[in-house]
Design a protein around this motif. Structure first.
Motif, PDB file in Angstrom:
ATOM      1  N   GLY A 167       0.817  -1.064   0.224  1.00 42.20           N
ATOM      2  CA  GLY A 167      -0.139  -0.155  -0.037  1.00 42.20           C
ATOM      3  C   GLY A 167       0.870   1.225  -0.111  1.00 42.20           C
ATOM      4  N   LEU A 168       0.256   2.352   0.038  1.00 44.60           N
ATOM      5  CA  LEU A 168       1.001   3.546   0.401  1.00 44.60           C
ATOM      6  C   LEU A 168       0.548   4.499   1.521  1.00 44.60           C
ATOM      7  CD1 LEU A 168      -0.114   6.330  -2.183  1.00 44.60           C
ATOM      8  CD2 LEU A 168      -1.137   3.967  -2.215  1.00 44.60           C
ATOM      9  N   ILE A 169       1.263   5.379   1.927  1.00 46.04           N
ATOM     10  CA  ILE A 169       0.812   6.043   3.030  1.00 46.04           C
ATOM     11  C   ILE A 169       1.406   7.717   2.723  1.00 46.04           C
ATOM     12  CG2 ILE A 169       3.232   5.633   4.124  1.00 46.04           C
ATOM     13  CD1 ILE A 169       1.818   6.055   6.805  1.00 46.04           C
ATOM     14  N   LEU A 170       0.472   8.708   3.115  1.00 47.85           N
ATOM     15  CA  LEU A 170       0.835   9.931   2.739  1.00 47.85           C
ATOM     16  C   LEU A 170       0.924  10.763   4.164  1.00 47.85           C
ATOM     17  CD1 LEU A 170      -0.493   9.103   0.041  1.00 47.85           C
ATOM     18  CD2 LEU A 170      -1.435  11.490  -0.096  1.00 47.85           C
ATOM     19  N   PHE A 171       2.212  11.208   4.363  1.00 48.24           N
ATOM     20  CA  PHE A 171       2.504  11.843   5.563  1.00 48.24           C
ATOM     21  C   PHE A 171       3.107  13.177   5.688  1.00 48.24           C
ATOM     22  CE2 PHE A 171       5.765   8.989   4.352  1.00 48.24           C
ATOM     23  CZ  PHE A 171       7.010   9.528   4.618  1.00 48.24           C
ATOM     24  N   PRO A 172       2.982  13.900   6.725  1.00 49.13           N
ATOM     25  CA  PRO A 172       3.822  15.303   6.861  1.00 49.13           C
ATOM     26  C   PRO A 172       5.277  14.851   6.759  1.00 49.13           C
ATOM     27  CG  PRO A 172       2.670  14.836   8.782  1.00 49.13           C
ATOM     28  CD  PRO A 172       2.196  13.717   7.766  1.00 49.13           C
ATOM     29  N   PRO A 174      -0.398  12.779  12.111  1.00 43.08           N
ATOM     30  CA  PRO A 174      -1.362  12.107  11.605  1.00 43.08           C
ATOM     31  C   PRO A 174      -0.918  11.395  10.115  1.00 43.08           C
ATOM     32  CG  PRO A 174      -2.057  14.165  11.344  1.00 43.08           C
ATOM     33  CD  PRO A 174      -0.694  14.187  12.030  1.00 43.08           C
ATOM     34  N   ASP A 175      -1.432  10.270   9.660  1.00 45.20           N
ATOM     35  CA  ASP A 175      -0.997   9.878   8.278  1.00 45.20           C
ATOM     36  C   ASP A 175      -2.365   9.394   7.507  1.00 45.20           C
ATOM     37  OD1 ASP A 175      -1.575   7.042   8.637  1.00 45.20           O
ATOM     38  OD2 ASP A 175       0.508   7.250   9.570  1.00 45.20           O
ATOM     39  N   ALA A 207      -6.715  15.929   7.394  1.00 45.24           N
ATOM     40  CA  ALA A 207      -5.931  16.233   8.723  1.00 45.24           C
ATOM     41  C   ALA A 207      -4.354  16.395   8.388  1.00 45.24           C
ATOM     42  CB  ALA A 207      -6.122  15.150   9.647  1.00 45.24           C
ATOM     43  N   VAL A 208      -3.963  15.414   7.483  1.00 42.25           N
ATOM     44  CA  VAL A 208      -2.568  15.606   7.069  1.00 42.25           C
ATOM     45  C   VAL A 208      -2.277  16.621   6.418  1.00 42.25           C
ATOM     46  CG1 VAL A 208      -0.810  14.433   6.000  1.00 42.25           C
ATOM     47  CG2 VAL A 208      -2.426  13.182   7.173  1.00 42.25           C
ATOM     48  N   LEU A 209      -3.058  17.118   5.579  1.00 42.04           N
ATOM     49  CA  LEU A 209      -2.644  18.514   4.631  1.00 42.04           C
ATOM     50  C   LEU A 209      -2.867  19.657   5.402  1.00 42.04           C
ATOM     51  CD1 LEU A 209      -5.126  17.514   1.622  1.00 42.04           C
ATOM     52  CD2 LEU A 209      -2.464  17.751   1.400  1.00 42.04           C
ATOM     53  N   ARG A 210      -3.905  19.697   6.384  1.00 46.66           N
ATOM     54  CA  ARG A 210      -4.027  20.692   7.323  1.00 46.66           C
ATOM     55  C   ARG A 210      -2.698  20.784   8.040  1.00 46.66           C
ATOM     56  NH1 ARG A 210      -8.111  19.207   9.394  1.00 46.66           N
ATOM     57  NH2 ARG A 210      -9.538  20.348   7.732  1.00 46.66           N
ATOM     58  N   LEU A 211      -1.862  19.903   8.557  1.00 41.67           N
ATOM     59  CA  LEU A 211      -0.844  19.969   9.468  1.00 41.67           C
ATOM     60  C   LEU A 211       0.329  20.427   8.520  1.00 41.67           C
ATOM     61  CD1 LEU A 211       0.440  17.630  12.031  1.00 41.67           C
ATOM     62  CD2 LEU A 211       2.096  18.165  10.116  1.00 41.67           C
ATOM     63  N   CYS A 212       0.353  19.883   7.339  1.00 42.93           N
ATOM     64  CA  CYS A 212       1.425  20.267   6.228  1.00 42.93           C
ATOM     65  C   CYS A 212       1.553  21.828   5.938  1.00 42.93           C
ATOM     66  CB  CYS A 212       1.324  19.712   5.009  1.00 42.93           C
ATOM     67  SG  CYS A 212       1.914  17.909   5.237  1.00 42.93           S
ATOM     68  N   ALA A 213       0.173  22.296   5.614  1.00 40.05           N
ATOM     69  CA  ALA A 213       0.090  23.780   5.610  1.00 40.05           C
ATOM     70  C   ALA A 213       0.465  24.392   6.751  1.00 40.05           C
ATOM     71  CB  ALA A 213      -1.303  24.074   5.153  1.00 40.05           C
ATOM     72  N   ALA A 214      -0.001  24.061   7.919  1.00 39.39           N
ATOM     73  CA  ALA A 214       0.139  24.869   8.853  1.00 39.39           C
ATOM     74  C   ALA A 214       1.600  25.002   9.559  1.00 39.39           C
ATOM     75  CB  ALA A 214      -0.924  24.381  10.355  1.00 39.39           C
ATOM     76  N   ARG A 215       2.383  23.973   9.668  1.00 37.94           N
ATOM     77  CA  ARG A 215       3.534  23.952  10.036  1.00 37.94           C
ATOM     78  C   ARG A 215       4.617  23.966   8.831  1.00 37.94           C
ATOM     79  NH1 ARG A 215       3.627  18.253  13.728  1.00 37.94           N
ATOM     80  NH2 ARG A 215       2.308  19.192  15.457  1.00 37.94           N
ATOM     81  N   GLY A 216       4.145  24.405   7.784  1.00 40.21           N
ATOM     82  CA  GLY A 216       4.977  24.693   6.628  1.00 40.21           C
ATOM     83  C   GLY A 216       6.134  23.412   6.209  1.00 40.21           C
ATOM     84  N   PRO A 249       6.243  19.764   3.823  1.00 39.40           N
ATOM     85  CA  PRO A 249       5.827  18.650   2.669  1.00 39.40           C
ATOM     86  C   PRO A 249       5.124  17.772   3.089  1.00 39.40           C
ATOM     87  CG  PRO A 249       8.233  18.326   2.971  1.00 39.40           C
ATOM     88  CD  PRO A 249       7.746  19.346   4.098  1.00 39.40           C
ATOM     89  N   LEU A 250       4.152  17.332   2.070  1.00 40.22           N
ATOM     90  CA  LEU A 250       3.398  15.935   1.959  1.00 40.22           C
ATOM     91  C   LEU A 250       4.239  15.119   1.563  1.00 40.22           C
ATOM     92  CD1 LEU A 250       0.762  14.462   2.628  1.00 40.22           C
ATOM     93  CD2 LEU A 250      -0.118  14.877   0.471  1.00 40.22           C
TER      94      LEU A 250
END
Length: 127
Positions: free
Chosen positions: A2-7, A15-16, A112-121, A123-124
């Motif tokens: 599978g795959l995982i998207l994570f900050p 979160p992931d 939730a992952v995208l929100r964290l990436c954007a807030a903390r600056g 990458p995904l």
């Protein structure tokens, strides 16, 4: 497999969002349908249609290799998040079948992952 998207923040508690390869493919197909096009028609997915003919904030997510590839920047994550949340709201109003519920849950995890990436600056990352 599978795959995982994570900050890319180095925090194992962040979160992931994870899918089977087939599940992620189905999720992206459904997102493309919500944007008014068929993913199978696009270059890189078996078709000839260039991405320049499609206007969607989701393009960096949809036109990305399943694994590997470049990280999505925080600047990419913010507009993806906005559009993903709007689509998720549409899906919630559409109905209540099990496939749609699974996509809604996956979209919320990814949100939730995208929100964290954007807030903390940060990458995904795709892994």
């Amino acid at each position: 497999m599978g795959l995982i998207l994570f900050p890319g923040d180095g925090d194992p508690g962040s979160p992931d969002a994870s899918w089977s390869c087939r599940g992620f493919a189905d999720f992206r197909r459904h997102l493309a349908e919500a944007e008014g096009f068929t993913l199978a028609e696009m270059r890189g997915f078996g078709g000839d249609r260039p991405w320049s003919e499609v206007r969607t904030a989701l393009e960096p997510l949809l036109d990305h290799p399943d694994t590997g590839g470049d990280a999505l920047s925080p600047a990419d994550c913010a507009p993806i998040l906005v559009r993903l949340e709007a689509i998720t709201d549409e899906w919630v109003r559409e109905g209540d079948d099990s496939r749609l519920r699974a996509h809604i849950e996956a979209a919320r995890r990814l949100g939730a992952v995208l929100r964290l990436c954007a807030a903390r600056g940060v990458p995904l990352l795709f892994g």
